[in-house]
Design a protein around this motif. Structure first.
Motif, mmCIF file in Angstrom:
data_model
loop_
_atom_site.group_PDB
_atom_site.id
_atom_site.type_symbol
_atom_site.label_atom_id
_atom_site.label_comp_id
_atom_site.label_asym_id
_atom_site.label_seq_id
_atom_site.Cartn_x
_atom_site.Cartn_y
_atom_site.Cartn_z
ATOM 1 N N GLU A 1 0.570 -1.116 0.014
ATOM 2 C CA GLU A 1 0.059 0.078 0.141
ATOM 3 C C GLU A 1 0.994 1.067 -0.158
ATOM 4 O O GLU A 1 2.055 1.091 0.136
ATOM 5 N N GLY A 2 0.179 2.505 -0.208
ATOM 6 C CA GLY A 2 0.953 3.764 -0.265
ATOM 7 C C GLY A 2 0.803 4.468 -1.491
ATOM 8 O O GLY A 2 0.200 3.873 -2.511
ATOM 9 N N ASN B 1 -14.795 -0.252 -3.600
ATOM 10 C CA ASN B 1 -14.148 -1.514 -3.131
ATOM 11 C C ASN B 1 -13.351 -1.149 -1.887
ATOM 12 O O ASN B 1 -12.289 -0.542 -2.041
ATOM 13 N N GLN B 2 -14.105 -1.177 -0.868
ATOM 14 C CA GLN B 2 -13.648 -1.214 0.572
ATOM 15 C C GLN B 2 -12.387 -2.131 0.774
ATOM 16 O O GLN B 2 -11.777 -1.704 1.714
ATOM 17 N N TYR B 3 -11.905 -2.915 -0.143
ATOM 18 C CA TYR B 3 -10.827 -3.853 0.093
ATOM 19 C C TYR B 3 -9.738 -3.521 -0.630
ATOM 20 O O TYR B 3 -8.495 -3.961 -0.424
ATOM 21 N N GLU B 4 -9.875 -2.530 -1.320
ATOM 22 C CA GLU B 4 -8.665 -1.683 -2.002
ATOM 23 C C GLU B 4 -8.171 -0.873 -0.888
ATOM 24 O O GLU B 4 -8.581 -0.549 -0.094
ATOM 25 N N PRO B 5 -6.705 -0.603 -1.260
ATOM 26 C CA PRO B 5 -6.132 0.535 -0.305
ATOM 27 C C PRO B 5 -6.880 1.828 -0.170
ATOM 28 O O PRO B 5 -7.293 2.352 -1.186
ATOM 29 N N GLU B 6 -7.169 2.125 1.138
ATOM 30 C CA GLU B 6 -8.105 3.478 1.575
ATOM 31 C C GLU B 6 -7.778 4.722 0.912
ATOM 32 O O GLU B 6 -8.816 4.971 0.105
ATOM 33 N N ALA B 7 -6.624 5.126 0.648
ATOM 34 C CA ALA B 7 -6.265 6.383 0.049
ATOM 35 C C ALA B 7 -6.534 6.164 -1.268
ATOM 36 O O ALA B 7 -7.306 7.197 -2.127
ATOM 37 N N TYR B 8 -6.061 5.177 -1.989
ATOM 38 C CA TYR B 8 -6.305 4.887 -3.629
ATOM 39 C C TYR B 8 -7.809 4.781 -3.957
ATOM 40 O O TYR B 8 -8.107 5.519 -4.560
ATOM 41 N N GLU B 9 -8.727 4.163 -2.986
ATOM 42 C CA GLU B 9 -10.068 3.970 -3.254
ATOM 43 C C GLU B 9 -10.736 5.404 -3.005
ATOM 44 O O GLU B 9 -11.622 5.540 -4.023
ATOM 45 N N PHE B 10 -10.501 6.179 -2.041
ATOM 46 C CA PHE B 10 -11.135 7.314 -1.862
ATOM 47 C C PHE B 10 -10.660 8.418 -2.992
ATOM 48 O O PHE B 10 -11.359 9.237 -3.450
ATOM 49 N N GLU B 11 -9.520 8.177 -3.099
ATOM 50 C CA GLU B 11 -9.060 9.281 -4.607
ATOM 51 C C GLU B 11 -9.906 8.709 -5.621
ATOM 52 O O GLU B 11 -10.428 9.608 -6.447
ATOM 53 N N LYS B 12 -10.021 7.868 -5.871
ATOM 54 C CA LYS B 12 -11.001 7.039 -6.955
ATOM 55 C C LYS B 12 -12.299 7.325 -7.007
ATOM 56 O O LYS B 12 -12.950 8.013 -8.076
ATOM 57 N N THR C 1 -21.096 -0.807 -3.057
ATOM 58 C CA THR C 1 -19.654 -1.453 -2.307
ATOM 59 C C THR C 1 -19.910 -2.670 -2.690
ATOM 60 O O THR C 1 -20.524 -3.336 -3.329
ATOM 61 N N GLN C 2 -18.675 -3.358 -2.460
ATOM 62 C CA GLN C 2 -18.306 -4.673 -2.466
ATOM 63 C C GLN C 2 -19.168 -5.471 -1.213
ATOM 64 O O GLN C 2 -19.486 -4.636 -0.313
ATOM 65 N N ARG D 1 -16.565 6.540 6.506
ATOM 66 C CA ARG D 1 -16.028 7.659 5.774
ATOM 67 C C ARG D 1 -16.558 7.669 4.656
ATOM 68 O O ARG D 1 -16.962 8.712 4.060
ATOM 69 N N LEU D 2 -16.927 6.419 4.011
ATOM 70 C CA LEU D 2 -17.850 6.463 2.731
ATOM 71 C C LEU D 2 -19.199 7.176 2.723
ATOM 72 O O LEU D 2 -19.427 8.070 1.894
#
Lengths: 262, 267
Positions: free
Chosen positions: A242-243, B153-164, B178-179, B190-191
């Protein structure tokens, strides 16, 4: 003139399982599909029908359940469908299969062009199309990615090999084995399917083809499978890094170095 | 879509009929019967687009062929990026004609038979079209016709998924699905804070292998999925959300759905 497309019903790639005892493909209860290469042959045939007005027939050798593949061919838009099915055909190798299909092509009649997928995804031999051509004594072209300029006498094809391509003119009648390239097989609509499943399928058995019974099936096949072995794979491990892209790249680099992979 | 939440109406996913000849009429009849059952219950039918990359009939084809009812806001068609632009336009045109006002845009699963949408065709400046680009295209061309939904997709890395997610919202997305939710997931709070209708997916099968495949990580060895219990917990924990059922069992689960969301449903 008719165009015949030879199609094969094969196990769907995702559902292929090997019997651990016999090391043979388990065919019972698995999902089947039309061999993906054959869909390209079907689409080429339908395109050539537009050019020539030739009728397109699908021909399949297989168990009775292979009718489902012929219904799919009807959904694609073929005009006729034929099934070569008999217990006596069971276990046929590529030589016998090519022979039986060639006899089927003779029975369809008035055939100027036979199209096949380059290979079937279950056997991967790529021998059946050349076998058909040899049995019929017709010209042949394999590894074909484009077909055009069909006239009463010839058809032009583009062949793609590892290091070169060429264009050849085949004298009709001919057998052409196509790659998965050059066009996109259509996706039939619901209406196409509803029409297809009521279409007639002509079925022929061993007594309908001019082949000596002793030359059919497993006993009539010169190919003997001595041994097959299922590949085994070790457990795989997935690590999610991650990151930010920069952080992830750094962590990936460190992880690869830690494992001696860099 | 908020109305579905306000009226406690589920979105029920109906797997579209696959393109194969075997038992075609029977499979079509079952689909039609389930479709009517969902609509008659006042719920919303959701029809995926070639799920898992397997060729299936489009929801619009099935609705047209069998004259299925499309009450306002109670049919949701998925649309993924594995189509030509002509196919996309054809599907959207059928949706418009049929009065299907909600589309769920997902990236989707491809296969040999399904072409990836060409970025140039939707005016995207990316190498490949994703759900953001497709949503933007539909928003640009059909702004007043469709409400666009997207997956989270709440199973993706959080920062990445919220950016998307933020890109999706900026592209015109108006609701989120959601998934499958399998436990207490902080990320969902947060969602929910984004102030758009959120529908939590409830996995209604006990097949945990398939569930693990779907969410993309291994479940604990002793994890036992009790769909109705999970759904009950979700309805209590997330009263501000709607619920999207996948792989619902029509004989045993469908009849108790209302009870569960209305606070009863001791199963």
């Amino acid at each position: 003139m008719k165009i015949v497309v030879c199609i094969k019903q094969v196990p769907a790639a995702a559902s292929v399982k090997i019997d651990p005892e016999t090391h043979r493909i388990i065919r019972e209860g698995v999902q089947t599909v039309v061999n993906p290469y054959d869909l390209y042959a079907l689409q080429w045939a339908l395109n050539l029908r537009e050019e020539t007005g030739a009728a397109v027939a699908a021909l399949c050798m297989g168990p009775k359940s292979a009718k489902n593949s012929l219904y799919e061919a009807y959904a694609f838009g073929v005009d006729e469908a034929y099934l070569l099915s008999d217990k006596k055909f069971g276990g046929s190798d590529t030589l016998v299969t090519g022979t039986v299909l060639a006899e089927g092509i003779k029975k369809v009649g008035d055939v100027g062009l036979v199209l096949c997928g380059k290979q079937a995804i279950d056997g991967d031999t790529a021998q059946v199309a050349p076998g058909i051509a040899a049995h019929l004594g017709w010209t042949q072209a394999t590894c074909v990615t484009k077909i055009g300029n069909i006239s009463g006498e010839t058809v032009q094809v583009k062949r793609v090999f590892e290091h070169y391509t060429d264009r050849v003119m085949c004298k009709l009648p001919t057998v052409i084995a196509v790659e998965k390239a050059g066009l996109r097989p259509r996706v039939p609509s619901l209406k196409d399917w509803l029409r297809a499943i009521d279409m007639p399928i002509t079925q022929w058995g061993a007594e309908d083809v001019s082949v000596n019974e002793a030359e059919l099936g497993l006993d009539g096949s010169p190919t003997k499978v001595v041994r097959t072995k299922a590949a085994t794979f070790g457990d795989k491990e997935t690590t999610v890094i991650e990151g930010s892209p920069e952080q992830s790249a750094t962590r990936l680099f460190i992880e690869l170095a830690r494992r001696g992979l860099y | 879509m908020q109305k579905l939440i306000d009226t406690k109406s589920y979105i029920v996913e109906l797997t579209p009929v696959k393109q194969k000849a075997k038992d075609l009429r029977e499979r079509l009849d079952k689909f039609v019967a389930k479709f009517h059952q969902v609509i008659d219950a006042g719920y919303c039918v959701s029809i995926p687009d070639n799920p898992m990359g397997h060729l299936a009939f489009q929801g619009t084809e099935l609705i047209e062929e069998f004259g299925l009812p499309v009450p306002k806001d109670r049919v949701l068609c998925h649309l993924n990026t594995f189509h030509t632009i002509d196919e996309i336009e054809g599907i959207l045109s059928s949706c418009k004609t049929l009065g299907i006002g909600n589309v769920l845009i997902i990236s989707g699963d491809g296969s040999d038979r399904l072409p990836k949408l060409n970025p140039d065709d939707v005016g995207a400046k990316t190498n490949a079209v994703n759900s953001v680009e497709l949503a933007r295209y539909i928003d640009r061309h059909y702004k007043d016709v469709f409400r666009i939904g997207a997956a989270f997709n709440q199973y993706e890395p959080e920062a990445y998924e919220f950016e998307k997610l933020e890109k999706k919202l900026a592209a015109g997305v108006e609701f989120i699905i959601t998934q499958p939710v399998v436990g207490e997931e902080e990320i969902l709070s947060r969602l929910i804070g984004y102030n758009v209708p959120v529908f939590l997916e409830a996995w209604m099968s006990t097949n945990t292998t398939l569930l693990a495949d779907c969410i993309g990580y291994d479940l604990p060895h002793d994890y036992s999925h009790e769909p109705l219990e999970v759904l009950k917990k979700l309805t209590r924990k997330y009263p501000e959300c709607g619920f999207y059922t996948a792989l619902l069992k029509f004989k045993s689960q469908f009849p108790v759905l209302d009870d569960i969301w209305n606070g009863g449903g001791d199963t």
